[in-house]
Design an enzyme around this catalytic site. Structure first.
Site, PDB file in Angstrom:
ATOM      1  N   CYS A  42       0.819  -1.211   0.000  1.00 31.53           N
ATOM      2  CA  CYS A  42       0.000   0.000   0.000  1.00 31.53           C
ATOM      3  C   CYS A  42       0.852   1.260   0.000  1.00 31.53           C
ATOM      4  O   CYS A  42       0.664   2.160  -0.815  1.00 31.53           O
ATOM      5  CB  CYS A  42      -0.933  -0.003   1.206  1.00 31.53           C
ATOM      6  SG  CYS A  42      -1.906   1.515   1.371  1.00 31.53           S
ATOM      7  N   CYS A  47      -1.705   1.811  -2.851  1.00 36.71           N
ATOM      8  CA  CYS A  47      -2.690   2.866  -2.597  1.00 36.71           C
ATOM      9  C   CYS A  47      -2.104   4.270  -2.565  1.00 36.71           C
ATOM     10  O   CYS A  47      -2.632   5.193  -3.196  1.00 36.71           O
ATOM     11  CB  CYS A  47      -3.397   2.630  -1.258  1.00 36.71           C
ATOM     12  SG  CYS A  47      -3.603   0.927  -0.752  1.00 36.71           S
ATOM     13  N   LYS A  50      -0.239   5.514  -5.837  1.00 32.99           N
ATOM     14  CA  LYS A  50      -1.297   5.531  -6.850  1.00 32.99           C
ATOM     15  C   LYS A  50      -2.200   6.744  -6.681  1.00 32.99           C
ATOM     16  O   LYS A  50      -2.553   7.430  -7.651  1.00 32.99           O
ATOM     17  CB  LYS A  50      -2.085   4.220  -6.758  1.00 32.99           C
ATOM     18  CG  LYS A  50      -3.239   4.037  -7.739  1.00 32.99           C
ATOM     19  CD  LYS A  50      -4.565   4.567  -7.219  1.00 32.99           C
ATOM     20  CE  LYS A  50      -5.004   4.007  -5.903  1.00 32.99           C
ATOM     21  NZ  LYS A  50      -5.445   2.632  -5.940  1.00 32.99           N
ATOM     22  N   TYR A 183      -9.447  -3.595 -11.152  1.00 29.51           N
ATOM     23  CA  TYR A 183      -9.355  -2.211 -10.708  1.00 29.51           C
ATOM     24  C   TYR A 183      -7.961  -1.627 -10.902  1.00 29.51           C
ATOM     25  O   TYR A 183      -7.818  -0.435 -11.213  1.00 29.51           O
ATOM     26  CB  TYR A 183      -9.831  -2.063  -9.258  1.00 29.51           C
ATOM     27  CG  TYR A 183      -8.871  -2.546  -8.196  1.00 29.51           C
ATOM     28  CD1 TYR A 183      -7.984  -1.670  -7.596  1.00 29.51           C
ATOM     29  CD2 TYR A 183      -8.862  -3.865  -7.770  1.00 29.51           C
ATOM     30  CE1 TYR A 183      -7.103  -2.090  -6.614  1.00 29.51           C
ATOM     31  CE2 TYR A 183      -7.991  -4.297  -6.796  1.00 29.51           C
ATOM     32  CZ  TYR A 183      -7.112  -3.408  -6.216  1.00 29.51           C
ATOM     33  OH  TYR A 183      -6.231  -3.823  -5.254  1.00 29.51           O
ATOM     34  N   GLU A 187      -7.398   1.724 -13.102  1.00 28.65           N
ATOM     35  CA  GLU A 187      -6.817   2.898 -12.455  1.00 28.65           C
ATOM     36  C   GLU A 187      -5.565   3.390 -13.171  1.00 28.65           C
ATOM     37  O   GLU A 187      -5.417   4.594 -13.439  1.00 28.65           O
ATOM     38  CB  GLU A 187      -6.500   2.584 -10.991  1.00 28.65           C
ATOM     39  CG  GLU A 187      -7.733   2.437 -10.121  1.00 28.65           C
ATOM     40  CD  GLU A 187      -7.410   2.101  -8.677  1.00 28.65           C
ATOM     41  OE1 GLU A 187      -8.240   2.407  -7.801  1.00 28.65           O
ATOM     42  OE2 GLU A 187      -6.324   1.530  -8.419  1.00 28.65           O
ATOM     43  N   HIS A 448     -27.928  20.813   0.374  1.00 28.10           N
ATOM     44  CA  HIS A 448     -28.062  21.312  -1.007  1.00 28.10           C
ATOM     45  C   HIS A 448     -27.184  22.541  -1.216  1.00 28.10           C
ATOM     46  O   HIS A 448     -27.110  23.406  -0.333  1.00 28.10           O
ATOM     47  CB  HIS A 448     -29.530  21.673  -1.270  1.00 28.10           C
ATOM     48  CG  HIS A 448     -29.792  22.134  -2.665  1.00 28.10           C
ATOM     49  ND1 HIS A 448     -29.839  21.252  -3.732  1.00 28.10           N
ATOM     50  CD2 HIS A 448     -30.008  23.378  -3.171  1.00 28.10           C
ATOM     51  CE1 HIS A 448     -30.092  21.947  -4.832  1.00 28.10           C
ATOM     52  NE2 HIS A 448     -30.185  23.236  -4.509  1.00 28.10           N
ATOM     53  N   GLU A 453     -26.722  14.521  -1.772  1.00 29.49           N
ATOM     54  CA  GLU A 453     -28.141  14.654  -1.435  1.00 29.49           C
ATOM     55  C   GLU A 453     -29.009  13.703  -2.248  1.00 29.49           C
ATOM     56  O   GLU A 453     -30.116  13.324  -1.819  1.00 29.49           O
ATOM     57  CB  GLU A 453     -28.622  16.095  -1.634  1.00 29.49           C
ATOM     58  CG  GLU A 453     -28.672  16.553  -3.075  1.00 29.49           C
ATOM     59  CD  GLU A 453     -29.169  18.004  -3.201  1.00 29.49           C
ATOM     60  OE1 GLU A 453     -30.335  18.251  -2.840  1.00 29.49           O
ATOM     61  OE2 GLU A 453     -28.390  18.855  -3.640  1.00 29.49           O
TER      62      GLU A 453
END
Length: 459
Positions: A42, A47, A50, A183, A187, A448, A453
């Site tokens: 990682c 992670c 990346k 993935y 990515e 909002h 939302e």
């Protein structure tokens, strides 16, 4: 005589370090054995670097959208070497922080590569080779060795690099081929494309991201294609050759036809990772499952007494936060002691850092229908243009989906792709973990104007 510890951890990645540090808090004498850099996949080749590169690609996208908001911000140049130097320095600082934190916790770091020797013993080959070896012993041994990229056995594979090798690139390739539909491939292809490379994504399957919800796959691929990525689906790579001009040629088969793709500067293999298990498992009596991962029960126990395994090496939800949580909970179970402390592998949130990002938690629609029956599942969806792109020339869509199980419409799946979905997901994952229903979502007053939302206003 072997040096004795209370616990020995094989691997200084996220899971192993979490287990060791939490155990040390309970007063145990711990040592971590690692032959590479602290932090594991990682921190060093996963992670963290990346995400730095994803932010870098996003920066270019923001500059491209700036004109719609009145800014004259032409992209004059981009320096990959400058980013790489700064990124590598950042990772080096993180390695140092890990080292300091371990020292502060009283945890020893043993450099070298470990092998189980049975009877609670571990041998470590030091940096000078087999003659530089030591033996250690502990009643508790935790295997957290992680995994490594798969490199297919095809002619010319030496001309390709792995997903780990991506972080060693000294410059931005003009033309890159990324092989893989998962993935990691998506990515890396998105990062390179976002920074200006001509990118082809080659995959064996018909669709990318086979483990993601079926609604997300065409949306992610469609946006990637709109951004300029070329997809070669249902293709089987056969060989890679380097021509006299240094360029790479890939030969692949598709629908019975042999095709050549020429003039690539880099070929990046992202076809999966396999667990690092060449650590003397047989000697210690540690069994593997039929996929080649270490077999564990729900408490992370292996088939050998006093030996545990966590993280990518067990093949369940290969995500850094999962390994960390499993390591901490294992330490609590063993040393608090709390017999009920164990990792729950259900309803785990995760993010795909594509362009735009994907956020997903819980069951896909197909998984929910398999568990509850098609008639026992209610689906809510919405699709819109995020306000962030209201004045931009390029306006990617945001898609959100709730998968709800009857009779009370408990939210068992949440899947979305779009701007800020990576940041939106965490809070909703907490609600899902607590058993929130669609009515609970509806009772929450919307903020909002924000994209999130939409998750509390679906009908």
């Amino acid at each position: 005589m072997p040096k004795a510890y209370d616990i020995l951890v094989l691997g200084a990645g996220s899971g192993g370090l979490a287990f060791a540090r939490r155990a040390a808090e309970f007063g145990l004498k711990a040592a971590v054995i690692e032959g590479g850099r602290l932090g594991g996949t990682c921190v060093n080749v996963g992670c963290v670097p990346k995400k730095v590169m994803w932010y870098t690609a996003n920066m270019r996208e923001n500059l491209q959208n700036a004109a719609g908001y009145g800014f004259d911000a032409p992209i004059k140049s981009f320096s990959w070497p400058k980013v790489k130097t700064a990124r590598d320095a950042y990772i080096h600082r993180l390695n140092g922080i890990y080292d300091k934190n371990l020292a502060k916790a009283g945890i020893d770091v043993i450099p070298g590569w470990a092998k189980l020797a049975g009877d609670g013993q571990v041998t470590v080959a030091g940096p000078r080779g087999p003659d530089d070896s030591s033996t250690y012993t502990a009643p508790h041994i935790c295997i957290a060795t992680g995994g490594t990229p798969v490199m297919p056995n095809i002619p010319g594979i030496e001309h390709a690099i792995s997903s780990d090798g991506f972080f060693e690139l000294e410059d931005l390739p003009q033309k890159a081929v990324v092989v893989g539909s998962g993935y990691i491939g998506v990515e890396l292809a998105g990062i390179l494309n976002g920074l200006g490379s001509d990118v082809t994504l080659m995959l064996r399957s018909k669709e990318i991201l086979s483990h993601f919800d079926e609604s997300l796959r065409p949306l992610v691929q469609g946006e990637a294609e709109a951004n300029g990525i070329t997809f070669v689906n249902e293709a089987a790579l056969q060989s890679i050759d380097r021509s006299s001009n240094g360029k790479l040629a890939l030969q692949y088969t598709r629908h019975g036809e042999t095709i050549t793709l020429d003039d690539a500067d880099e070929v990046i293999m992202a076809v999966g990772r396999h667990p690092l298990t060449d650590i003397g498992l047989d000697t210690a009596g540690v069994a593997l499952d039929d996929r080649g991962f270490i077999q564990v029960d729900r408490d992370q126990n292996t088939s050998a007494d006093g030996v545990y395994a966590i993280g990518d090496v067990v093949g369940t939800a290969a995500l850094t936060p999962v390994a960390i949580a499993a390591g901490r909970k294992l330490a609590h179970r063993l040393f608090e002691p709390n017999p009920d402390s164990r990792q729950d592998y259900s309803c785990i949130p995760s993010v795909l850092f594509s362009h735009p990002p994907v956020g997903t938690c819980g069951l896909t629609q197909a998984e929910a229908e398999a568990e509850y029956g098609a008639e026992g599942v209610v689906i809510y969806t919405t699709k819109f243009t995020d306000m962030a792109f209201a004045l931009a020339d390029h306006r990617p869509k945001t898609f959100m989906k709730l998968v709800c199980a009857l009779p009370d419409e408990r939210v068992v799946g949440l899947h979305m792709v779009g701007h800020s979905c990576d940041e939106i997901l965490q809070g909703f994952a907490v609600a899902m973990k607590m058993g929130a229903t669609k009515a609970d979502f509806d009772r929450c007053v919307a903020i909002h104007p924000v994209a999130a939302e939409e998750l509390v206003t679906m009908r």
